[in-house]
Write a protein that holds these residues in place. Structure first.
Motif, mmCIF file in Angstrom:
data_model
loop_
_atom_site.group_PDB
_atom_site.id
_atom_site.type_symbol
_atom_site.label_atom_id
_atom_site.label_comp_id
_atom_site.label_asym_id
_atom_site.label_seq_id
_atom_site.Cartn_x
_atom_site.Cartn_y
_atom_site.Cartn_z
ATOM 1 N N ARG A 430 -27.675 94.788 79.950
ATOM 2 C CA ARG A 430 -26.532 95.452 80.585
ATOM 3 C C ARG A 430 -25.461 94.475 81.049
ATOM 4 N NH1 ARG A 430 -29.302 99.191 85.054
ATOM 5 N NH2 ARG A 430 -30.447 97.238 85.328
ATOM 6 N N ASN A 431 -25.796 93.197 81.104
ATOM 7 C CA ASN A 431 -24.810 92.211 81.554
ATOM 8 C C ASN A 431 -23.853 91.781 80.439
ATOM 9 O OD1 ASN A 431 -25.759 91.982 84.266
ATOM 10 N ND2 ASN A 431 -27.508 90.797 83.496
ATOM 11 N N LEU A 432 -24.157 92.175 79.200
ATOM 12 C CA LEU A 432 -23.264 91.836 78.097
ATOM 13 C C LEU A 432 -22.030 92.731 78.130
ATOM 14 C CD1 LEU A 432 -25.846 91.464 75.175
ATOM 15 C CD2 LEU A 432 -24.462 89.621 76.156
ATOM 16 N N THR A 433 -20.868 92.128 77.961
ATOM 17 C CA THR A 433 -19.642 92.913 77.894
ATOM 18 C C THR A 433 -19.510 93.520 76.496
ATOM 19 O OG1 THR A 433 -18.259 91.095 77.101
ATOM 20 C CG2 THR A 433 -18.563 91.292 79.495
ATOM 21 N N GLU A 434 -18.605 94.465 76.342
ATOM 22 C CA GLU A 434 -18.398 95.080 75.036
ATOM 23 C C GLU A 434 -17.928 94.042 74.022
ATOM 24 O OE1 GLU A 434 -19.234 98.170 74.144
ATOM 25 O OE2 GLU A 434 -20.103 98.248 76.175
ATOM 26 N N ALA A 435 -17.103 93.117 74.458
ATOM 27 C CA ALA A 435 -16.628 92.064 73.552
ATOM 28 C C ALA A 435 -17.785 91.165 73.115
ATOM 29 C CB ALA A 435 -15.538 91.241 74.229
ATOM 30 N N GLN A 436 -18.678 90.845 74.056
ATOM 31 C CA GLN A 436 -19.821 89.999 73.710
ATOM 32 C C GLN A 436 -20.771 90.705 72.757
ATOM 33 O OE1 GLN A 436 -21.162 89.215 77.731
ATOM 34 N NE2 GLN A 436 -20.292 87.131 77.709
ATOM 35 N N LYS A 437 -20.946 91.992 72.933
ATOM 36 C CA LYS A 437 -21.856 92.748 72.064
ATOM 37 C C LYS A 437 -21.413 92.698 70.606
ATOM 38 C CE LYS A 437 -23.304 96.064 75.641
ATOM 39 N NZ LYS A 437 -23.237 97.477 76.079
ATOM 40 N N LEU A 438 -20.111 92.548 70.374
ATOM 41 C CA LEU A 438 -19.599 92.510 69.009
ATOM 42 C C LEU A 438 -20.080 91.277 68.246
ATOM 43 C CD1 LEU A 438 -15.899 93.663 69.571
ATOM 44 C CD2 LEU A 438 -17.815 95.026 68.700
ATOM 45 N N ASN A 439 -20.517 90.256 68.968
ATOM 46 C CA ASN A 439 -21.008 89.043 68.314
ATOM 47 C C ASN A 439 -22.478 89.139 67.927
ATOM 48 O OD1 ASN A 439 -18.522 87.590 68.471
ATOM 49 N ND2 ASN A 439 -18.895 87.315 70.672
ATOM 50 N N PHE A 440 -23.103 90.277 68.214
ATOM 51 C CA PHE A 440 -24.460 90.561 67.753
ATOM 52 C C PHE A 440 -24.363 91.571 66.613
ATOM 53 C CE2 PHE A 440 -24.937 89.063 72.052
ATOM 54 C CZ PHE A 440 -26.124 88.340 72.056
ATOM 55 N N LYS A 441 -24.924 91.223 65.459
ATOM 56 C CA LYS A 441 -24.811 92.090 64.294
ATOM 57 C C LYS A 441 -26.202 92.406 63.748
ATOM 58 C CE LYS A 441 -20.326 90.061 63.258
ATOM 59 N NZ LYS A 441 -19.638 91.136 63.998
ATOM 60 N N PRO A 442 -26.365 93.586 63.115
ATOM 61 C CA PRO A 442 -27.689 94.001 62.654
ATOM 62 C C PRO A 442 -28.232 93.098 61.542
ATOM 63 C CG PRO A 442 -25.991 95.514 61.887
ATOM 64 C CD PRO A 442 -25.341 94.605 62.856
ATOM 65 N N LEU A 443 -29.484 92.750 61.666
ATOM 66 C CA LEU A 443 -30.187 91.950 60.666
ATOM 67 C C LEU A 443 -31.555 92.579 60.439
ATOM 68 C CD1 LEU A 443 -30.218 89.254 58.970
ATOM 69 C CD2 LEU A 443 -31.433 88.240 60.915
ATOM 70 N N THR A 444 -31.907 92.850 59.194
ATOM 71 C CA THR A 444 -33.193 93.471 58.868
ATOM 72 C C THR A 444 -34.093 92.451 58.201
ATOM 73 O OG1 THR A 444 -32.156 95.643 58.584
ATOM 74 C CG2 THR A 444 -34.338 95.327 57.607
ATOM 75 N N ILE A 445 -35.269 92.251 58.785
ATOM 76 C CA ILE A 445 -36.278 91.360 58.223
ATOM 77 C C ILE A 445 -37.610 92.093 58.215
ATOM 78 C CG2 ILE A 445 -37.587 89.225 58.577
ATOM 79 C CD1 ILE A 445 -35.069 87.930 59.581
ATOM 80 N N ASN A 446 -38.239 92.137 57.044
ATOM 81 C CA ASN A 446 -39.515 92.843 56.885
ATOM 82 C C ASN A 446 -39.430 94.278 57.389
ATOM 83 O OD1 ASN A 446 -40.611 90.543 55.775
ATOM 84 N ND2 ASN A 446 -41.701 89.910 57.617
ATOM 85 N N GLY A 447 -38.308 94.928 57.129
ATOM 86 C CA GLY A 447 -38.145 96.324 57.501
ATOM 87 C C GLY A 447 -37.796 96.563 58.954
ATOM 88 N N HIS A 448 -37.671 95.501 59.747
ATOM 89 C CA HIS A 448 -37.356 95.644 61.173
ATOM 90 C C HIS A 448 -35.931 95.182 61.416
ATOM 91 C CE1 HIS A 448 -37.950 95.733 65.516
ATOM 92 N NE2 HIS A 448 -37.415 94.524 65.566
#
Length: 682
Positions: A430-448
């Motif tokens: 919850r401490n991440l700002t909306e701008a900071q969250k944009l620097n996390f992107k989805p990555l799928t490894i072994n179906g996860h």
């Protein structure tokens, strides 16, 4: 100067005293002299017999190697003769050798040494020669060194073109095999280069239990926090590396390099770094076209055994919640609770070390996620747990208990399952700002799928740990994989264009006719057209995305330095046998050795070349295979040790709660009498 013959054969009469069993003398006659040079106004003649005799004397125990070295020198010297492939370079070579002799004379004089004493030290077998003869021999020695350098340079120039369709390409019939960028024996195919960036936070933490009980300093915790927070805030990876990396290789001539490297299958990086990159890119998240023509050949050159691949794929990756990094920073100086230490200040039990060991003491690849710190309820089943003799820890979602077959303890608390993994919270921090969250992107490894921290170009940031050398935490991004062959479409370069050692400009400044920098548009650098303007593509040398609205205008010197770095790495793939075969191809003009004393010397040389090339390939393959096994073994050792030795996270989350350290509770240690005094019972 004697003109080059169609074929140079070493006559039996010239070498009648030389055989495979070895002989120190060589009979010379006029037919034995094949090349003449001028030095100090006098002619110097070099006999093939002299050359062979010299190498046989130097390498008495390996005649095959001596014969090859001699033949290679003959081939090289012949290439500088009239009508030879490199004849135009002979004046330059001779001038360089003359200059080297003069520098040597000055050096001897500066050191108070006579010229003859200097030559005696630097010219092999010169005892019986006159001073003039010694100097002549020294000149020929330096001349050959210059010739060898020129051969390497010209081979590189001949086979480093990125465009096979260019009409002025040299030796076109050899490019498919020897071209360093697209040839089957070239750099990209054989060395499998990756363009990577790297940030190192040096961490000692070399305690007895290196996978579970390391101690990290408060300063190191803060540095990890600085690195990750900068990346979370959108600071470029290169700038973050320049600000915080401990990597000594990140600076050259006082210039920060943005943590940048060319890595290939022979680069001496630690296993966790190099093999971690390959594991992620080719085993865990392989999005490359496996049907692409050169994929299988490049993959085979990484020498990953199938059982190793399967085990690494099954093990997968680890995840580090951003909430943990923020919490480590908060508690980095916490050593007591309400003035009371745990077990007399035993550093194993400090919160920063518990978090560090759980989340960072992994030899496998890890990623930073946008998840929160695990709550007490997730860890042990309650936000206000009661630790008594009946406590099992089984109500917690993340903690398990097991029996320890080594110590005999009936109940060991652990956050690590039998596969070596731990669970993390599903809640976003919850401490991440909306701008900071944009620097996390989805990555799928072994179906996860997880949202993982990426750099400003969208590349996932790998996190690995090693202790053996360059000890610390490594943050890594892949700028371009050797397997990323998509390209030559719009502004994206093909893989050959990407690694081309060429600059997009030769002069600085703005071209008044275009209003753009003086970009080269003559085909010497890969370009594309945007709105009618010819612009350079993004490559290793030219790292920027440039379009019609860009104002990128790096200096020529910057590009020149990057060309040099890339050229140096590519040149490591050139060996003596490549240049020998290039200068001495099959055909009627091939220089060969005749039979000597009933032995086919040329067959001996050919067998030697094939054996040495095979030995080099086998040695490189074995080195990589051993590295993969060692890497996998370290992960297996990590799993076994952490199952029983890693302190559970609740000891950090609820640090100093006296009930945690009572018998039967997760923090109980029979080696100590009580939590307060830390008296040792052993």
């Amino acid at each position: 100067m004697i003109r080059r013959k169609k074929s140079i054969c070493l006559a039996l009469a010239v070498l009648s005293a030389v055989s495979l069993s070895g002989c120190s003398s060589v009979t010379k006659n006029d037919e034995g002299y094949i090349i003449t040079y001028t030095y100090n106004g006098k002619e110097l003649q070099i006999s093939t017999g002299d050359i062979i005799a010299r190498y046989l004397t130097q390498d008495k125990n390996n005649h095959a190697a001596a014969f090859f070295d001699a033949l290679n020198e003959i081939v090289i010297r012949n290439a500088f003769e009239d009508d030879g492939k490199l004849e135009d370079f002979l004046p330059t070579v001779n001038n360089a050798a003359n200059d080297a002799v003069e520098r040597a004379k000055n050096k001897a004089d500066d050191n108070g040494q006579t010229w003859e004493d200097y030559l005696n030290t630097n010219v092999t077998g010169s005892e019986s020669l006159t001073l003039e003869e010694k100097e002549n021999e020294y000149f020929l020695q330096l001349q050959y060194e210059e010739m060898q350098t020129t051969v390497q340079d010209e081979y590189f120039e001949t086979f480093s073109g990125y465009d096979p369709s260019k009409p002025d390409v040299k030796d076109p019939e050899l490019q498919d095999e020897y071209n360093l960028l697209y040839g089957t024996n070239g750099y990209i195919q054989q060395k499998v280069p990756y363009h990577v960036r790297h940030i190192l936070v040096q961490v000692d933490a070399n305690q007895d239990y290196g996978y579970s009980r390391g101690h990290i300093s408060s300063e190191d915790v803060h540095q990890i926090y600085q690195v990750v927070t900068a990346l979370v805030n959108g600071t470029s990876f290169a700038e973050t590396a320049n600000l915080y990396s401990d990597d000594p290789g990140n600076e050259q001539d006082g210039q920060k390099l943005g943590g940048e490297y060319i890595m290939n299958n022979e680069t001496s990086f630690v296993n966790e770094f190099k093999l971690g990159v390959y594991t992620y890119d080719l085993i865990l998240h392989n999005t490359h076209d496996t049907n692409e023509a050169t994929y299988s050949e490049k993959y085979e050159n990484l020498h990953i055994k199938e059982n190793v691949r399967e085990d690494l794929e099954n093990f997968g990756v680890s995840y580090i919640p951003y909430g943990v990094i923020a919490e480590m920073e908060r508690v980095r100086d916490v050593t007591t609770k309400n003035g009371t230490s745990v077990y007399g200040g035993d550093e194993d039990y400090l919160p920063r070390n518990i978090y560090f060991n759980k989340y960072f003491q992994n030899r496998n690849v890890a990623f930073i996620t946008d998840k929160a710190l695990s709550s007490k309820k997730e860890l042990v089943g309650s936000e206000n747990p009661v630790y008594d003799d009946s406590y099992t820890g089984q109500n917690g979602e993340f903690m398990i208990t097991r029996e320890d077959p080594v110590s005999g303890n009936s109940k060991i608390y652990s956050d690590i399952d039998e596969n070596g993994h731990y669970k993390t919270s599903t809640n976003v921090d919850r401490n991440l700002t909306e701008a900071q969250k944009l620097n996390f992107k989805p990555l799928t490894i072994n179906g996860h799928e997880e949202n993982v921290l990426c750099d400003t170009n969208g590349n996932p940031i790998l996190v690995v740990r090693n202790q053996e050398s360059s000890s610390g935490i490594h943050f890594i991004v892949i700028e371009r994989s050797a397997f990323d062959t998509e390209g030559n479409d719009g502004s994206k370069a093909s893989i050959e264009q990407y690694y081309a050692p060429v600059s997009p400009k030769q002069i600085d400044g703005i071209d008044p006719s275009t209003g753009r920098p003086y970009w080269l548009t003559d085909g010497t650098f890969p370009t594309y057209v945007d709105n009618g303007i010819t612009l350079p593509k993004k490559t290793y040398v030219q790292t920027e995305d440039i379009n019609a609205d860009s104002d990128v205008n790096n200096r020529v010197g910057t590009y020149t330095s990057r060309v040099s770095t890339l050229s140096t790495d590519i040149r490591t793939s050139i060996d003596t046998y490549d240049t020998y075969e290039w200068l001495n191809p099959e055909g009627e003009n091939k220089i060969t050795l005749n039979e000597i004393a009933g032995n086919n010397i040329q067959e001996t040389v050919d067998r030697y070349i094939n054996k040495e090339k095979r030995a080099s390939i086998d040695s490189a393959a074995q080195t990589l295979e051993d590295a993969w096994i060692s890497y996998l073994n370290s992960i297996n050792t990590q799993t076994k040790q952490r199952q029983y030795m890693l302190l559970p996270e609740i000891l950090a989350a609820d640090f100093g709660n006296e009930n945690l350290y009572k018998e039967g509770a997760p923090g109980y240690n029979p080696a100590y009498s009580d939590i307060n005094t830390g008296n040792n019972n052993q």
